[in-house]
Structures are given as structure tokens and as C-alpha cells.
Motif scaffolding. Structure first.
Motif, PDB file in Angstrom:
ATOM      1  N   SER A 199      -0.412 -64.409   2.743  1.00 13.11           N
ATOM      2  CA  SER A 199       0.263 -64.037   3.991  1.00 13.11           C
ATOM      3  C   SER A 199       1.438 -63.099   3.765  1.00 13.11           C
ATOM      4  O   SER A 199       1.810 -62.351   4.664  1.00 13.11           O
ATOM      5  CB  SER A 199       0.716 -65.287   4.747  1.00 13.11           C
ATOM      6  N   SER A 200       2.016 -63.122   2.575  1.00 12.28           N
ATOM      7  CA  SER A 200       3.173 -62.257   2.320  1.00 12.28           C
ATOM      8  C   SER A 200       2.777 -60.910   1.733  1.00 12.28           C
ATOM      9  O   SER A 200       3.619 -60.049   1.534  1.00 12.28           O
ATOM     10  CB  SER A 200       4.149 -62.955   1.371  1.00 12.28           C
ATOM     11  N   GLY A 201       1.497 -60.738   1.442  1.00 10.85           N
ATOM     12  CA  GLY A 201       1.023 -59.460   0.914  1.00 10.85           C
ATOM     13  C   GLY A 201       1.310 -59.263  -0.560  1.00 10.85           C
ATOM     14  O   GLY A 201       1.259 -58.145  -1.051  1.00 10.85           O
ATOM     15  N   ARG A 202       1.596 -60.335  -1.280  1.00 12.74           N
ATOM     16  CA  ARG A 202       1.857 -60.224  -2.717  1.00 12.74           C
ATOM     17  C   ARG A 202       0.608 -59.789  -3.470  1.00 12.74           C
ATOM     18  O   ARG A 202      -0.511 -60.060  -3.062  1.00 12.74           O
ATOM     19  CB  ARG A 202       2.316 -61.573  -3.272  1.00 12.74           C
ATOM     20  N   GLU A 203       0.839 -59.096  -4.584  1.00  7.67           N
ATOM     21  CA  GLU A 203      -0.255 -58.693  -5.456  1.00  7.67           C
ATOM     22  C   GLU A 203      -0.822 -59.941  -6.126  1.00  7.67           C
ATOM     23  O   GLU A 203      -0.072 -60.812  -6.572  1.00  7.67           O
ATOM     24  CB  GLU A 203       0.242 -57.723  -6.529  1.00  7.67           C
ATOM     25  N   ILE A 204      -2.135 -60.032  -6.215  1.00  6.59           N
ATOM     26  CA  ILE A 204      -2.790 -61.159  -6.860  1.00  6.59           C
ATOM     27  C   ILE A 204      -3.666 -60.622  -7.986  1.00  6.59           C
ATOM     28  O   ILE A 204      -4.522 -59.767  -7.763  1.00  6.59           O
ATOM     29  CB  ILE A 204      -3.641 -61.964  -5.863  1.00  6.59           C
ATOM     30  N   TYR A 205      -3.404 -61.114  -9.186  1.00  2.90           N
ATOM     31  CA  TYR A 205      -4.188 -60.740 -10.365  1.00  2.90           C
ATOM     32  C   TYR A 205      -4.784 -61.994 -10.980  1.00  2.90           C
ATOM     33  O   TYR A 205      -4.170 -63.058 -10.968  1.00  2.90           O
ATOM     34  CB  TYR A 205      -3.305 -60.026 -11.395  1.00  2.90           C
ATOM     35  N   LEU A 206      -5.983 -61.853 -11.520  1.00  2.00           N
ATOM     36  CA  LEU A 206      -6.681 -62.964 -12.147  1.00  2.00           C
ATOM     37  C   LEU A 206      -6.916 -62.640 -13.621  1.00  2.00           C
ATOM     38  O   LEU A 206      -7.240 -61.508 -13.970  1.00  2.00           O
ATOM     39  CB  LEU A 206      -8.026 -63.199 -11.452  1.00  2.00           C
ATOM     40  N   SER A 207      -6.762 -63.643 -14.469  1.00  2.40           N
ATOM     41  CA  SER A 207      -6.910 -63.432 -15.906  1.00  2.40           C
ATOM     42  C   SER A 207      -8.356 -63.585 -16.393  1.00  2.40           C
ATOM     43  O   SER A 207      -8.656 -63.182 -17.506  1.00  2.40           O
ATOM     44  CB  SER A 207      -6.009 -64.405 -16.666  1.00  2.40           C
ATOM     45  N   HIS A 208      -9.212 -64.182 -15.562  1.00  6.09           N
ATOM     46  CA  HIS A 208     -10.608 -64.406 -15.950  1.00  6.09           C
ATOM     47  C   HIS A 208     -11.536 -63.794 -14.899  1.00  6.09           C
ATOM     48  O   HIS A 208     -11.206 -63.786 -13.707  1.00  6.09           O
ATOM     49  CB  HIS A 208     -10.895 -65.898 -16.062  1.00  6.09           C
ATOM     50  N   ASN A 209     -12.660 -63.328 -15.340  1.00  5.42           N
ATOM     51  CA  ASN A 209     -13.636 -62.712 -14.444  1.00  5.42           C
ATOM     52  C   ASN A 209     -14.088 -63.727 -13.385  1.00  5.42           C
ATOM     53  O   ASN A 209     -14.725 -64.720 -13.720  1.00  5.42           O
ATOM     54  CB  ASN A 209     -14.842 -62.224 -15.240  1.00  5.42           C
ATOM     55  N   PRO A 210     -13.761 -63.492 -12.120  1.00  2.00           N
ATOM     56  CA  PRO A 210     -14.100 -64.451 -11.077  1.00  2.00           C
ATOM     57  C   PRO A 210     -15.601 -64.690 -10.929  1.00  2.00           C
ATOM     58  O   PRO A 210     -16.016 -65.795 -10.557  1.00  2.00           O
ATOM     59  CB  PRO A 210     -13.501 -63.857  -9.810  1.00  2.00           C
ATOM     60  N   GLU A 211     -16.418 -63.695 -11.235  1.00  6.41           N
ATOM     61  CA  GLU A 211     -17.871 -63.851 -11.089  1.00  6.41           C
ATOM     62  C   GLU A 211     -18.421 -64.955 -11.993  1.00  6.41           C
ATOM     63  O   GLU A 211     -19.441 -65.562 -11.685  1.00  6.41           O
ATOM     64  CB  GLU A 211     -18.580 -62.531 -11.377  1.00  6.41           C
ATOM     65  N   ASN A 212     -17.741 -65.234 -13.104  1.00  6.16           N
ATOM     66  CA  ASN A 212     -18.205 -66.258 -14.040  1.00  6.16           C
ATOM     67  C   ASN A 212     -17.899 -67.676 -13.563  1.00  6.16           C
ATOM     68  O   ASN A 212     -18.369 -68.634 -14.177  1.00  6.16           O
ATOM     69  CB  ASN A 212     -17.578 -66.050 -15.415  1.00  6.16           C
ATOM     70  N   TYR A 213     -17.119 -67.811 -12.501  1.00  2.00           N
ATOM     71  CA  TYR A 213     -16.660 -69.128 -12.071  1.00  2.00           C
ATOM     72  C   TYR A 213     -17.077 -69.508 -10.650  1.00  2.00           C
ATOM     73  O   TYR A 213     -16.874 -70.643 -10.241  1.00  2.00           O
ATOM     74  CB  TYR A 213     -15.132 -69.205 -12.175  1.00  2.00           C
ATOM     75  N   ILE A 214     -17.648 -68.569  -9.902  1.00  2.00           N
ATOM     76  CA  ILE A 214     -18.020 -68.834  -8.518  1.00  2.00           C
ATOM     77  C   ILE A 214     -19.019 -69.988  -8.465  1.00  2.00           C
ATOM     78  O   ILE A 214     -20.049 -69.965  -9.133  1.00  2.00           O
ATOM     79  CB  ILE A 214     -18.608 -67.579  -7.849  1.00  2.00           C
ATOM     80  N   GLY A 215     -18.660 -71.013  -7.707  1.00  2.00           N
ATOM     81  CA  GLY A 215     -19.559 -72.129  -7.476  1.00  2.00           C
ATOM     82  C   GLY A 215     -19.647 -73.165  -8.585  1.00  2.00           C
ATOM     83  O   GLY A 215     -20.496 -74.039  -8.530  1.00  2.00           O
ATOM     84  N   ASP A 216     -18.755 -73.103  -9.592  1.00  2.00           N
ATOM     85  CA  ASP A 216     -18.870 -74.075 -10.682  1.00  2.00           C
ATOM     86  C   ASP A 216     -18.095 -75.371 -10.423  1.00  2.00           C
ATOM     87  O   ASP A 216     -18.092 -76.265 -11.260  1.00  2.00           O
ATOM     88  CB  ASP A 216     -18.471 -73.457 -12.019  1.00  2.00           C
TER      89      ASP A 216
END
Length: 53
Positions: free
Chosen positions: A6-23
Motif C-alpha cells: 500500500s505504501s508503494g515500497r520496492e519489493i525484492y525477492l532473494s529466491h526465484n518465486p517460480e520455484n516456490y509457487i504452490g509448495d
């Protein structure tokens, strides 16, 4: 996550999200939350930037 999105902050992820979807992991739930709120993920050299499109 509500505050970050909601505040528009930058969001970065350290791991590939595709490898974790639905686990069933907490990370997977965060990824799903971002996707449900219009975010896509761009690989920026091993760091994934969550961008609302």
C-alpha cells in the motif's frame, strides 16, 4: 505485506518465486499474495523485483 504494497515500497525477492509457487511454504503464500495483488516478477540478475503492473 499490506504495508509494503500500500505504501508503494520496492519489493525484492532473494529466491526465484517460480520455484516456490504452490509448495505450501510461507514464502509461497507471500508470492501468491503479491500475484493476487497484480504483481509480476522480473529477474534482475539473481534478484527478483516484484512490480505491480
Amino acid at each position: 505485506m499490506d504495508i509494503e504494497t500500500s505504501s508503494g515500497r520496492e519489493i525484492y525477492l532473494s529466491h526465484n518465486p517460480e520455484n516456490y509457487i504452490g509448495d505450501g511454504s510461507f514464502y509461497s503464500k507471500e508470492i501468491q499474495y503479491l500475484m493476487d495483488n497484480g504483481y509480476k516478477f522480473d529477474d534482475e540478475g539473481g534478484i527478483w523485483h516484484a512490480i505491480r503492473r
